[in-house]
Scaffold this active site. Structure first.
Site, PDB file in Angstrom:
ATOM      1  N   ARG A   1     -10.767  11.039 -31.801  1.00 37.28           N
ATOM      2  CA  ARG A   1     -11.316   9.687 -31.819  1.00 37.28           C
ATOM      3  C   ARG A   1     -12.010   9.325 -30.508  1.00 37.28           C
ATOM      4  O   ARG A   1     -13.020   8.641 -30.500  1.00 37.28           O
ATOM      5  CB  ARG A   1     -10.166   8.711 -32.074  1.00 37.28           C
ATOM      6  CG  ARG A   1     -10.560   7.528 -32.888  1.00 37.28           C
ATOM      7  CD  ARG A   1      -9.365   6.758 -33.330  1.00 37.28           C
ATOM      8  NE  ARG A   1      -8.161   7.185 -32.604  1.00 37.28           N
ATOM      9  CZ  ARG A   1      -6.947   6.816 -32.923  1.00 37.28           C
ATOM     10  NH1 ARG A   1      -6.745   6.046 -33.955  1.00 37.28           N
ATOM     11  NH2 ARG A   1      -5.891   7.195 -32.234  1.00 37.28           N
TER      12      ARG A   1
ATOM     13  N   LYS B   1       3.406  21.063 -39.458  1.00 40.68           N
ATOM     14  CA  LYS B   1       4.532  20.300 -39.965  1.00 40.68           C
ATOM     15  C   LYS B   1       4.549  18.929 -39.292  1.00 40.68           C
ATOM     16  O   LYS B   1       3.954  18.826 -38.215  1.00 40.68           O
ATOM     17  CB  LYS B   1       5.844  21.045 -39.741  1.00 40.68           C
ATOM     18  CG  LYS B   1       6.346  21.046 -38.303  1.00 40.68           C
ATOM     19  CD  LYS B   1       7.673  21.716 -38.197  1.00 40.68           C
ATOM     20  CE  LYS B   1       8.824  20.752 -38.237  1.00 40.68           C
ATOM     21  NZ  LYS B   1       9.311  20.340 -36.921  1.00 40.68           N
TER      22      LYS B   1
ATOM     23  N   ASP C   1      13.734  18.167 -39.583  1.00 39.04           N
ATOM     24  CA  ASP C   1      12.960  18.701 -38.454  1.00 39.04           C
ATOM     25  C   ASP C   1      13.132  20.211 -38.287  1.00 39.04           C
ATOM     26  O   ASP C   1      12.192  20.903 -37.904  1.00 39.04           O
ATOM     27  CB  ASP C   1      13.415  17.971 -37.169  1.00 39.04           C
ATOM     28  CG  ASP C   1      12.577  18.348 -35.962  1.00 39.04           C
ATOM     29  OD1 ASP C   1      11.332  18.269 -36.058  1.00 39.04           O
ATOM     30  OD2 ASP C   1      13.150  18.716 -34.921  1.00 39.04           O
TER      31      ASP C   1
ATOM     32  N   HIS D   1      12.107  25.665 -40.294  1.00 37.15           N
ATOM     33  CA  HIS D   1      12.337  26.847 -39.453  1.00 37.15           C
ATOM     34  C   HIS D   1      13.560  27.651 -39.899  1.00 37.15           C
ATOM     35  O   HIS D   1      13.506  28.875 -40.047  1.00 37.15           O
ATOM     36  CB  HIS D   1      12.548  26.445 -37.989  1.00 37.15           C
ATOM     37  CG  HIS D   1      11.440  25.611 -37.426  1.00 37.15           C
ATOM     38  ND1 HIS D   1      10.130  25.803 -37.758  1.00 37.15           N
ATOM     39  CD2 HIS D   1      11.441  24.578 -36.543  1.00 37.15           C
ATOM     40  CE1 HIS D   1       9.376  24.937 -37.097  1.00 37.15           C
ATOM     41  NE2 HIS D   1      10.153  24.174 -36.360  1.00 37.15           N
TER      42      HIS D   1
HETATM   43  C1  BG6 Z   1       9.741  21.830 -33.627  1.00 34.78           C
HETATM   44  C2  BG6 Z   1      10.682  20.644 -33.761  1.00 34.78           C
HETATM   45  O1  BG6 Z   1       9.196  22.153 -34.869  1.00 34.78           O
HETATM   46  O2  BG6 Z   1      10.465  22.929 -33.105  1.00 34.78           O
HETATM   47  C3  BG6 Z   1      11.324  20.322 -32.439  1.00 34.78           C
HETATM   48  O3  BG6 Z   1       9.959  19.526 -34.233  1.00 34.78           O
HETATM   49  C4  BG6 Z   1      11.967  21.550 -31.834  1.00 34.78           C
HETATM   50  O4  BG6 Z   1      12.269  19.266 -32.575  1.00 34.78           O
HETATM   51  C5  BG6 Z   1      11.011  22.726 -31.826  1.00 34.78           C
HETATM   52  O5  BG6 Z   1      12.352  21.221 -30.518  1.00 34.78           O
HETATM   53  C6  BG6 Z   1      11.714  23.991 -31.390  1.00 34.78           C
HETATM   54  O6  BG6 Z   1      10.763  25.010 -31.203  1.00 34.78           O
HETATM   55  P1  BG6 Z   1      11.019  26.199 -30.187  1.00 34.78           P
HETATM   56  O7  BG6 Z   1       9.855  27.111 -30.397  1.00 34.78           O
HETATM   57  O8  BG6 Z   1      11.057  25.589 -28.823  1.00 34.78           O
HETATM   58  O9  BG6 Z   1      12.327  26.791 -30.575  1.00 34.78           O
END
Ligand code: BG6
Length: 485
Positions: A51, A148, A235, A240
């Site tokens: 933007r 996500k 989350d 994940h």
């Molecule tokens: C993100 C989450 O997808 O992954 C976060 O939204 C989290 O809350 C993060 O901290 C963790 O990723 P990584 O790669 O640091 O383990």
């Protein structure tokens, strides 16, 4: 060992939300590192779109700052930085209106690979997808990349899938789960399917249980308003951790091919049994010293959102019935560590007396971070005279030591995933039906909490989480592995 760089063709990558946090922290520094690795061909363009009214020069300065902030000093080479900056361009765009779209169209070259990264709020996905398609900016070969959260429940994920499907074919949609881009996560597939060693034992007959841990030391400060509507279940678990579980539990795909792999993952998610409330523990961190507690970080003094979750689930199929999978993740825990531990059963009959050593089961630990690697705990004879005494020793392999030059940096997940988009390889991206199936499993759990007004249990920062999580294992006669780096 020198890492191999697979060349890609010349491309135009448009990053919507190019002034945002993710672009500055991950996407742009990641692309710079690929320039440094010699992977980005001359004549490629990276076009920032956001933007803010600014010109390309101002955007380049922003990116220069991002590189200096987020790339390790050892990797900052002035020539490569300049080379990268000359690839950058910028368009100020109105995602919901007309401003900037003609200009963007004039910049995107149909004879290059075209990719469009939606690093914006999901509420804008539909507007951007529609304009890219209707204005003829994105052709049938173009790819779009979406971040996500992909929905917050099944209904919203379905709606999002339908919105994207109105303008793009599934083969053009790359839904990112950055865990799938982590080196060791992919290694899970290599370990399982490129070795004969584990596969015959990889089932309920030989595996006692599986533990998946993603522990973080950070809290949610700074992103409390997002997190409070999400919680650890949405989350981390729905995406994940679910992906990790799939890679452990899936059947061998017939080929390392995007749909073959994703078909097998989907079967795992569909085979997941619903989880009883008895098998879930939710937690919320308390403040400690200077560090705020969750309720202050979230800005809702009455928030019932969980910053920690531990649960036991079952994959109800021939391979896994009888082997529980324990998942746990949380913020503000004792250490930042992510690992998968597969604990095997004891041998059916011991020829050694119990007195002859400290008998333990074999455990295969796959460390995702930090210090990516694998560790197989095995029983051997304790060295020295004095009879046949057994002792458990680790066969330990750190990937950095085994494969890299000293201190080699393992490629960041985003770098790998963006290059896969350019190559047109969807293997490490989630398909629409996978995401929906994951929500279909998650929704009833969250709805149950909401209906019952469940409150998470408080836990002290810097610990392993709430005490009840220990009980979740103890009552099955098992123990969580210690959380430590
Ligand atoms: C993100 C989450 O997808 O992954 C976060 O939204 C989290 O809350 C993060 O901290 C963790 O990723 P990584 O790669 O640091 O383990």
């Amino acid at each position: 060992m020198v890492s191999r760089v697979i060349p890609v063709d010349r491309f135009d990558l448009v990053i919507f939300g190019a002034t945002g946090d993710l672009a500055n922290r991950k996407i742009l520094p990641g692309l710079y590192r690929r320039v440094l690795a010699g992977q980005i061909p001359e004549g490629s363009q990276i076009i920032g779109a956001a933007r803010s009214e600014m010109d390309a020069e101002a955007f380049r300065e922003q990116v220069r700052g991002a590189i200096h902030e987020h790339v390790s000093p050892a990797k900052i080479e002035p020539e490569a930085v300049e080379q990268f900056l000359t690839m950058l361009d910028y368009v100020a765009i109105d995602a919901k209106g007309d401003g900037g779209w003609d200009e963007l169209k004039a910049k995107v070259r149909p004879d290059a690979i075209n990719a469009f990264y939606f690093s914006v709020a999901p509420a804008l996905f539909g507007d951007i997808a529609e304009r890219l398609h209707m204005r003829g900016i994105a052709g049938p070969e173009a790819r779009i990349v979406v971040e996500k959260p992909f929905g917050r429940d099944l209904a919203s994920a379905r709606a999002l899938n339908a919105t994207l499907a109105a303008h793009f074919d599934e083969t053009q949609i790359y839904r990112i789960d950055h865990y799938l881009g982590k080196e060791t996560v992919q290694n899970l597939m290599a370990v399982r399917f490129a070795n004969i060693l584990f596969e015959p034992l990889w089932n309920a007959q030989f595996v006692d249980h599986v533990q998946i841990t993603v522990a973080e030391t950070v809290g949610v400060g700074g992103r409390g308003s997002y997190y409070d509507k999400s919680g650890a279940m949405r989350d981390m678990v729905q995406n994940h951790m679910m992906q990790l579980l799939c890679l452990i539990a899936m059947e061998p795909p017939y080929h390392f091919d995007p749909d073959a792999v994703r078909d097998e993952k989907l079967k795992v998610i569909r085979a997941l049994q619903s989880v009883s409330p008895h098998d879930i523990v939710r937690g919320q961190y308390l403040g400690k010293g200077e560090d705020a507690g969750y309720l202050e970080d979230s800005e809702d003094p009455d928030s019932k959102t969980e910053s920690y979750i531990a649960l036991k689930c079952h994959v109800a199929n021939w391979r896994w019935t009888g082997t529980p999978f324990y998942l746990r993740t949380g913020k503000r825990l004792r250490a930042r560590t992510s690992e998968i531990a597969i604990t095997f059963k004891e041998p059916p009959h011991s020829i050694f007396d119990e007195a002859e050593g400290d008998w333990r089961e074999n455990v295969l630990v796959i460390r995702l971070q930090p210090n990516e690697g694998m560790n197989l705990k095995m029983m051997i004879k304790e060295p020295g005279p004095g009879g046949m005494r057994l002792v458990q020793v680790p066969l330990d392999m750190s990937f950095a030591e085994a494969l890299g030059e000293d201190g080699a940096e393992i490629t960041d997940a985003y770098e790998r995933l963006i290059m896969d988009v350019i190559r047109g390889n969807q293997t490490l991206f989630m398909r629409g039906d996978e995401v929906e199936a994951a929500w279909a499993w998650t929704d009833p759990i969250i709805e149950g909490w909401e209906a019952r007004g469940d409150r998470p249990q408080p836990y002290d920062s810097g610990t392993s989480g709430p005490d009840d999580a220990l009980m979740l294992m103890h009552r099955d006669g098992r123990r969580w592995r210690e959380i430590r780096e």
